[in-house]
Write an enzyme that holds these catalytic residues in place. Structure first.
Site, PDB file in Angstrom:
ATOM      1  N   HIS A 154      45.195 -40.526 -37.793  1.00 47.13           N
ATOM      2  CA  HIS A 154      46.545 -40.997 -37.430  1.00 47.13           C
ATOM      3  C   HIS A 154      47.367 -39.874 -36.786  1.00 47.13           C
ATOM      4  CE1 HIS A 154      45.647 -44.445 -40.153  1.00 47.13           C
ATOM      5  NE2 HIS A 154      45.046 -43.493 -40.856  1.00 47.13           N
ATOM      6  N   LYS A 281      55.756 -23.422 -15.749  1.00 45.98           N
ATOM      7  CA  LYS A 281      54.816 -24.470 -16.121  1.00 45.98           C
ATOM      8  C   LYS A 281      53.343 -24.129 -15.922  1.00 45.98           C
ATOM      9  CE  LYS A 281      55.544 -28.297 -16.788  1.00 45.98           C
ATOM     10  NZ  LYS A 281      55.880 -29.417 -17.616  1.00 45.98           N
TER      11      LYS A 281
END
Ligand code: ARG
Length: 493
Positions: A154, A281
């Protein structure tokens, strides 16, 4: 050329452009030439055409093979490559001789055969790259059997595992993709030639001979089925789609682990791009595109299924429109696997963060519950409740997993069972020790370094075996090709 009997007028140019498969057909050029070579040799052997005519036609076809697809005039008015080849042969010989090329065959069996020939090689290429990827995952795993990372369910920290165990999980899945592709290869490896338009022919042809010259295992027997079915292509496309599911899952996790939030792996610069505005980035563009290409490959499959689902027997031009999707699935899967294999080779785990993430998530909780079962004799469900309470208590007090203590155990057991349960402090400590947690999971398939080494050994052997099978198949096909060309050469002299 085709129209002069039935029609008086040329096809509308827009219509002829619309129905032509010429652009996509370049892909099957060599296969189409081979099919023609084998067919003509068989016709000569069966004395359906004379040796002389066969020699002239084979000479033209051989020359075309030498020249490659550039040797053909691919104008769309000819409809497709099958007509372009026929036109080439007629021009190189004569109407009378070259006009015999299409005796006892049709474009329907020819295209179905050529697709299979081209597909066989395409599947080898995909398989080769997938095996490279499995090899890269295995090699990286071998170096990281002791690197602890959190296992997630999960997307919540579940139990400790190792980086090697995680890599081996992906390698195992991708190896099954290889096996599926081998089965798809088997499905494609039968020869439709001789089925002609749909009902075979009254000429005494030898279907088996043509199949063997083209390196096929068998003939695709029922003539109507042979030319109108594409389930062999659907099988390839679905095995490729499943392979892309697995590649995309790997890509997704690499992106997650590489993000600053997880920070568990270092994404190699060589496989990243930066932003045109944000100077900081480092974008995982290769993995992103692998994830996206999966969507395309699924789309190809579902499009192809939709093309097939209501097709009446037997040949319909709808079939032509399925072929480019097949090639796209082959290409995207091959290229995605290839670049991912290189990317995996360049990945570095951040050992400390990985361990920290496992510790931070109470990953050893199951092991503590198991310890209570073993040392105290509790039922697992009670132990599970007690450890749950311990975790809740520590969390409420702002303490981390390293700070679970004997008081937590006593308080929790009192609450759950109405009595105190005792573990020695060193037993508690041992249960919470991530390295111990891993070490005791040495069952087959488990994350203990020894167990993973066992899995890696099997995987390496599997990679070897599959590569061996693939190379043997490739060799057999190349041999058939060489033999066919040699025979054509011999007969054309
Ligand atoms: N271009 C066609 C294809 O790719 C070849 C077969 C055409 N047959 C026909 N009857 N028009 O499927």
């Amino acid at each position: 050329m085709l129209r002069r009997g039935r029609f008086e007028r040329a096809m509308d140019p827009l219509a002829s452009e619309y129905i032509s498969s010429m652009d996509a057909d370049a892909r099957i050029f060599y296969s189409v030439v081979q099919v023609n070579l084998a067919h003509i040799i068989m016709l000569a052997e069966r004395r359906i055409i004379t040796e002389q005519d066969a020699a002239a036609i084979l000479r033209a076809l051989y020359e075309l093979h030498e020249r490659g697809v550039e040797g053909l005039d691919l104008r769309p008015e000819l409809e497709d490559i099958h007509m372009a080849v026929e036109e080439f042969v007629i021009k190189a010989t004569s109407e009378e001789v070259g006009g015999k090329l299409n005796t006892a065959k049709s474009r329907n069996d020819q295209v179905a055969t050529a697709i299979r020939l081209t597909l066989r090689k395409g599947l080898f290429d995909v398989e080769e790259r997938l095996l490279e990827l499995v090899g890269a995952l295995v090699a990286l795993a071998e170096k990281n059997t002791d690197v602890i990372m959190p296992g997630y369910t999960h997307l919540q920290v579940a139990q400790p595992t190792t980086f090697a165990h995680w890599l081996t999980a992906h390698a195992s899945a991708i190896l099954r993709d290889v096996e599926r592709i081998e089965r798809a290869y088997d499905a494609a490896n039968s020869c439709p030639m001789g089925a002609c338009a749909l009902a075979g022919t009254s000429f005494s042809i030898d279907r088996m001979r043509v199949a063997h010259m083209l390196g096929f295992k068998r003939i695709d027997e029922n003539a109507m089925d042979a030319i109108s079915s594409r389930d062999f292509a659907l099988e390839s496309m679905s095995s490729l789609a499943i392979a892309m599911v697995n590649l995309s899952r790997l890509a997704e996790e690499l992106m997650l682990w590489g993000s600053a939030e997880f920070d568990m792996i270092e994404l190699p610069e060589e496989f990243a791009a930066t932003s045109s505005i944000m100077p900081q980035k480092k974008n995982p563009v290769v993995a992103e595109l692998a994830r996206a290409k999966a969507g395309r490959v699924f789309g190809n499959l579902s499009g192809a299924l939709a093309v097939m689902k209501a097709l009446p027997q037997s040949y319909n031009l709808d079939l032509q429109d399925l072929t480019p999707s097949l090639w796209n699935s082959v290409d995207e899967t091959r290229d995605s696997a290839g670049v991912m294999a290189k990317l995996i080779c360049a990945i570095e785990p951040n050992r400390e963060t990985m361990r920290k993430r496992a510790e931070g998530g109470f990953a050893a909780a199951t092991e503590l519950a198991d310890t209570l079962v073993r040392k105290v004799g509790l039922a697992f469900r009670d132990a599970h409740a007690i450890v749950g309470k311990m975790v809740a208590r520590a969390t409420n007090e702002g303490r981390g997993p390293g700070e679970l203590n004997i008081e937590d155990l006593q308080a929790a057991s009192k609450e759950v069972l109405n009595k105190e349960v005792h573990l020695k402090p060193e037993e508690l400590k041992e249960a919470l020790d991530l390295d111990k947690c891993i070490a005791v999971r040495d069952l087959p398939g488990g994350p203990a370094p020894k167990a993973v080494q066992g899995q890696l050994k099997t995987l390496k052997q599997d990679v070897k075996n599959h590569a061996k099978l693939m190379h043997a198949r490739r060799r057999a096909i190349t041999k058939a090709e060489m033999k066919l060309l040699k025979e054509a050469r011999r007969r054309s002299r």
